[in-house]
Design a protein around this motif. Structure first.
Motif, mmCIF file in Angstrom:
data_model
loop_
_atom_site.group_PDB
_atom_site.id
_atom_site.type_symbol
_atom_site.label_atom_id
_atom_site.label_comp_id
_atom_site.label_asym_id
_atom_site.label_seq_id
_atom_site.Cartn_x
_atom_site.Cartn_y
_atom_site.Cartn_z
ATOM 1 N N GLY A 48 -2.900 -16.509 7.182
ATOM 2 C CA GLY A 48 -1.798 -15.633 6.806
ATOM 3 C C GLY A 48 -1.162 -16.061 5.491
ATOM 4 O O GLY A 48 -0.829 -15.221 4.638
ATOM 5 N N ILE A 49 -0.959 -17.405 5.343
ATOM 6 C CA ILE A 49 -0.376 -17.898 4.093
ATOM 7 C C ILE A 49 -1.322 -17.623 2.929
ATOM 8 O O ILE A 49 -0.910 -17.188 1.850
ATOM 9 N N ARG A 50 -2.630 -17.889 3.148
ATOM 10 C CA ARG A 50 -3.609 -17.633 2.096
ATOM 11 C C ARG A 50 -3.630 -16.148 1.717
ATOM 12 O O ARG A 50 -3.651 -15.799 0.530
ATOM 13 N N HIS A 51 -3.606 -15.254 2.711
ATOM 14 C CA HIS A 51 -3.637 -13.817 2.441
ATOM 15 C C HIS A 51 -2.384 -13.381 1.670
ATOM 16 O O HIS A 51 -2.483 -12.589 0.717
ATOM 17 N N ALA A 52 -1.199 -13.935 2.061
ATOM 18 C CA ALA A 52 0.035 -13.567 1.360
ATOM 19 C C ALA A 52 -0.015 -14.013 -0.100
ATOM 20 O O ALA A 52 0.423 -13.290 -1.001
ATOM 21 N N PHE A 53 -0.575 -15.224 -0.334
ATOM 22 C CA PHE A 53 -0.700 -15.714 -1.712
ATOM 23 C C PHE A 53 -1.636 -14.824 -2.527
ATOM 24 O O PHE A 53 -1.328 -14.439 -3.663
ATOM 25 N N ASP A 54 -2.784 -14.486 -1.945
ATOM 26 C CA ASP A 54 -3.757 -13.643 -2.646
ATOM 27 C C ASP A 54 -3.161 -12.274 -2.959
ATOM 28 O O ASP A 54 -3.394 -11.713 -4.040
ATOM 29 N N GLU A 55 -2.385 -11.724 -2.036
ATOM 30 C CA GLU A 55 -1.761 -10.423 -2.259
ATOM 31 C C GLU A 55 -0.727 -10.492 -3.385
ATOM 32 O O GLU A 55 -0.625 -9.587 -4.218
ATOM 33 N N ARG A 56 0.023 -11.586 -3.402
ATOM 34 C CA ARG A 56 1.042 -11.728 -4.448
ATOM 35 C C ARG A 56 0.392 -11.876 -5.816
ATOM 36 O O ARG A 56 0.847 -11.294 -6.808
ATOM 37 N N LEU A 57 -0.690 -12.655 -5.900
ATOM 38 C CA LEU A 57 -1.400 -12.826 -7.161
ATOM 39 C C LEU A 57 -2.016 -11.494 -7.610
ATOM 40 O O LEU A 57 -1.926 -11.117 -8.790
ATOM 41 N N ALA A 58 -2.634 -10.763 -6.694
ATOM 42 C CA ALA A 58 -3.240 -9.480 -7.041
ATOM 43 C C ALA A 58 -2.187 -8.488 -7.510
ATOM 44 O O ALA A 58 -2.409 -7.718 -8.452
ATOM 45 N N ALA A 59 -1.012 -8.498 -6.851
ATOM 46 C CA ALA A 59 0.060 -7.582 -7.252
ATOM 47 C C ALA A 59 0.570 -7.920 -8.652
ATOM 48 O O ALA A 59 0.857 -7.027 -9.457
ATOM 49 N N ALA A 60 0.682 -9.223 -8.960
ATOM 50 C CA ALA A 60 1.142 -9.631 -10.295
ATOM 51 C C ALA A 60 0.136 -9.211 -11.363
ATOM 52 O O ALA A 60 0.515 -8.768 -12.456
ATOM 53 N N ARG A 61 -1.154 -9.354 -11.062
ATOM 54 C CA ARG A 61 -2.177 -8.935 -12.027
ATOM 55 C C ARG A 61 -2.157 -7.415 -12.225
ATOM 56 O O ARG A 61 -2.281 -6.929 -13.355
ATOM 57 N N ARG A 62 -2.029 -6.672 -11.106
ATOM 58 C CA ARG A 62 -1.962 -5.211 -11.228
ATOM 59 C C ARG A 62 -0.763 -4.798 -12.055
ATOM 60 O O ARG A 62 -0.841 -3.897 -12.887
ATOM 61 N N HIS A 63 0.374 -5.469 -11.828
ATOM 62 C CA HIS A 63 1.602 -5.117 -12.541
ATOM 63 C C HIS A 63 1.436 -5.349 -14.033
ATOM 64 O O HIS A 63 1.828 -4.496 -14.855
ATOM 65 N N LEU A 64 0.837 -6.489 -14.413
ATOM 66 C CA LEU A 64 0.651 -6.772 -15.837
ATOM 67 C C LEU A 64 -0.292 -5.744 -16.465
ATOM 68 O O LEU A 64 -0.010 -5.196 -17.533
ATOM 69 N N LEU A 87 -6.721 5.017 -18.076
ATOM 70 C CA LEU A 87 -6.545 3.584 -18.265
ATOM 71 C C LEU A 87 -6.371 2.829 -16.950
ATOM 72 O O LEU A 87 -6.664 1.633 -16.882
ATOM 73 N N GLU A 88 -5.890 3.510 -15.936
ATOM 74 C CA GLU A 88 -5.686 2.839 -14.644
ATOM 75 C C GLU A 88 -7.003 2.364 -14.033
ATOM 76 O O GLU A 88 -7.009 1.502 -13.153
ATOM 77 N N SER A 89 -8.116 2.917 -14.504
ATOM 78 C CA SER A 89 -9.411 2.456 -13.999
ATOM 79 C C SER A 89 -9.757 1.062 -14.512
ATOM 80 O O SER A 89 -10.688 0.431 -14.003
ATOM 81 N N LEU A 90 -9.017 0.573 -15.524
ATOM 82 C CA LEU A 90 -9.300 -0.739 -16.108
ATOM 83 C C LEU A 90 -8.510 -1.869 -15.469
ATOM 84 O O LEU A 90 -8.834 -3.041 -15.686
ATOM 85 N N ILE A 91 -7.476 -1.564 -14.706
ATOM 86 C CA ILE A 91 -6.600 -2.623 -14.210
ATOM 87 C C ILE A 91 -7.275 -3.405 -13.094
ATOM 88 O O ILE A 91 -8.096 -2.881 -12.334
ATOM 89 N N ARG A 92 -6.934 -4.674 -13.003
ATOM 90 C CA ARG A 92 -7.477 -5.532 -11.942
ATOM 91 C C ARG A 92 -6.874 -5.147 -10.594
ATOM 92 O O ARG A 92 -5.675 -4.925 -10.490
ATOM 93 N N GLY A 93 -7.728 -5.061 -9.608
ATOM 94 C CA GLY A 93 -7.247 -4.734 -8.272
ATOM 95 C C GLY A 93 -6.771 -3.307 -8.140
ATOM 96 O O GLY A 93 -6.042 -2.984 -7.201
#
Length: 527
Positions: A48-64, A87-93
């Motif tokens: 659960g902790i690992r999944h929450a971390f991965d989700e937070r990292l993916a969200a930060a990358r998508r936001h940037l 352009l949205e097709s280029l974003i990570r995640g």
């Protein structure tokens, strides 16, 4: 309680895992705010902790990446939803989760960027300007921009950038994407005139790569003033013709968005382009000596020319390719107009000829003989019913079939240019004293307005689709007057005499100089 294994390091060898910026000793990334050095985690590293971390990292990358995509699509201000969707097709995640796009657009709207002056208004001197096309150095004098400028495209500054326009803008704005391409810090090897810049202008606030370029220029030019200005309407790159121009016209091609540009040259040749395409559609030598005047048919497939040799020729460049002589003048052909299948030409011989296209009769017929001093400018209504001939003491309005003089507009200075507005109602007379006088052809030829400001004879006048008026003088200065006739702006200057001035149907103002440079000028907007 034992201390568990910590999550994998959040900073990679390349840098921050979100923006790839170099890692510093700071606990948070100074570029994107991602936590690089967090607190220890007590307890086991559960899924659960690992999944929450991965989700937070993916969200930060998508936001940037989503923020970069929105900037590249023109937000805030002039956003293009269709480009953002691409352009949205280029974003990570990606694609973005529900609500993420609106959150990013709201953040951009709340950004506060310092601006100075109106869009397009900069200080006199050498200006180094950063735009979506790259770095551009231009000289301004009394608010007027020299037409000649030095440009460094982004693909020249950073060869590793992609050629695709959407992806290039995405990378410039700071997008990373799945390919993880991080452009370097650009700077021209030879700054040339930009090395003396007194003003640094950025039209791309918040864009990662342009901000790096601006920072390097500020270090190179510590005494230059830095301005952030709103992004103007995108203007096409200049078109250059090495042979130079003696006359230029612009008109619509077979399709409404197919704009044709026709240039006559000193060697007697005529070249046709699709506007802003570097490769010409057709080119042919038509005259023995320079081309003095040219006009484009309404279908955009044929044109008529006049030259120093006195010939008036018809060239069907976009159809049969046929070339024929319509008539001959004794001396130069000073001006001509093609209207509703009829060509009117004015020569040094003070003759106005009328040539009907498609007629079985070979050669034009003399329409009227005018005074020697009257043979300087020519205009005709769209239906060819009225021909206007300008000269040293005004303009005569003549019947397009008989040549009979119907009316006269007197001026105290020689008429050097003529133009009719929409519906052929307003007639603009450019005069040798640098003043443009506008008359109402249906209101007793009454004087509607006068526009001064030029220091030389007005050589070109043209009406825009919104009723505005553009003028150019013998010194190369281009001015624009708003439809209300009260607001005027000098938008630019060519180093040589302007050889052509035209509005496109979309409202872009084009000017062509004798040196072979064709520019598009941003039109000042007034409320």
């Amino acid at each position: 309680m034992a201390i568990s294994e910590a999550p994998p390091p959040t900073a990679t060898d390349e840098g921050c895992p979100v923006c790839l910026a170099p890692v510093t000793d700071e606990p948070d990334c100074p570029h994107c705010g991602w936590t690089l050095d967090g607190n220890l985690v007590l307890g086991r590293l559960t899924p659960g902790i690992r999944h929450a971390f991965d989700e937070r990292l993916a969200a930060a990358r998508r936001h940037l990446d989503l923020t970069a995509a929105a900037r590249a699509a023109g937000y805030p201000g002039h956003g293009v939803p269709e480009r953002l969707a691409r352009l949205e097709s280029l974003i990570r995640g990606g694609p973005p989760r529900p609500g993420e796009r609106n959150d990013v657009l709201r953040e951009l709207e709340r950004e506060s960027t310092p601006t100075h002056g109106r869009s397009g208004q900069v200080l006199d001197g050498v200006t180094a300007e950063i735009t979506v096309r790259g770095l551009r150095a231009a000289v301004f004098h009394q608010g007027i921009e020299d037409a000649e400028a030095t440009e460094w495209p982004w693909t020249h500054l950073l060869p590793e950038l992609p050629q695709d326009e959407d992806e290039l803008l995405f990378r410039l704005a700071g997008g990373i994407g799945d390919h993880a391409i991080t452009p370097g810090t650009p700077e021209p090897k030879d700054l040339g005139v930009a090395a003396t810049a007194t003003v640094l202008v950025s039209r791309l606030p918040g864009w990662t790569v342009p901000e790096r370029l601006l920072a390097r220029l500020r270090r190179r030019l510590p005494h230059a003033r830095t301005l952030y200005l709103p992004a103007p309407e995108p203007q096409p790159a200049p078109l250059r013709h090495a042979a130079g121009f003696t006359v230029v016209v612009c008109g619509t091609g077979p399709a409404p968005d197919d704009v044709r540009l026709v240039g006559g040259c000193p060697d007697g040749s005529v070249t046709v382009w699709r506007l802003w395409r570097s490769e010409p559609i057709a080119s042919r030598c038509l005259h023995n000596g320079l081309v003095s005047c040219v006009d484009l048919a309404e279908d955009g497939l044929s044109l008529v020319t006049g030259g120093k040799d006195g010939a008036v020729r018809l060239w069907a460049f976009g159809a049969s390719g046929r070339l024929r002589v319509l008539t001959w003048h004794d001396g130069w052909v000073n001006a001509l107009r093609l209207r509703s299948g009829v060509v009117f030409s004015l020569g040094d011989d003070a003759q106005v000829y009328r040539s009907v296209l498609g007629s079985a009769v070979v050669g034009g017929a003399p329409l009227t003989r005018v005074g020697w001093a009257e043979a300087t400018a020519l205009e005709a209504t769209a239906d060819g019913a009225t021909v206007i001939v300008g000269g040293s003491d005004g303009a005569n309005l003549r019947d397009g079939r008989t040549g009979e003089c119907r009316d006269r507009i007197g001026t105290s200075h020689p008429v050097t240019a003529l133009a009719l507005g929409s519906n052929d109602r307003l007639l603009a007379l450019g005069c040798a004293d640098g003043v443009v006088r506008v008359h109402d052809t249906r209101g007793g030829r009454a004087l509607v307005s006068e526009h001064g400001g030029h220091t030389g004879a007005v050589r070109h006048v043209t009406f825009g689709p919104d009723g505005s008026l553009a003028t150019a003088d013998s010194g190369g200065t281009v001015r624009v007057w708003s439809a209300n006739g009260r607001d005027a702006t000098a938008v630019g200057a060519h180093p040589d005499m302007v050889r052509g001035l035209a509005f496109t149907a979309s409202g872009h103002l084009l000017s062509a100089g004798g040196e072979g440079l064709v520019r598009t000028w941003p039109i000042p907007r007034t409320d």
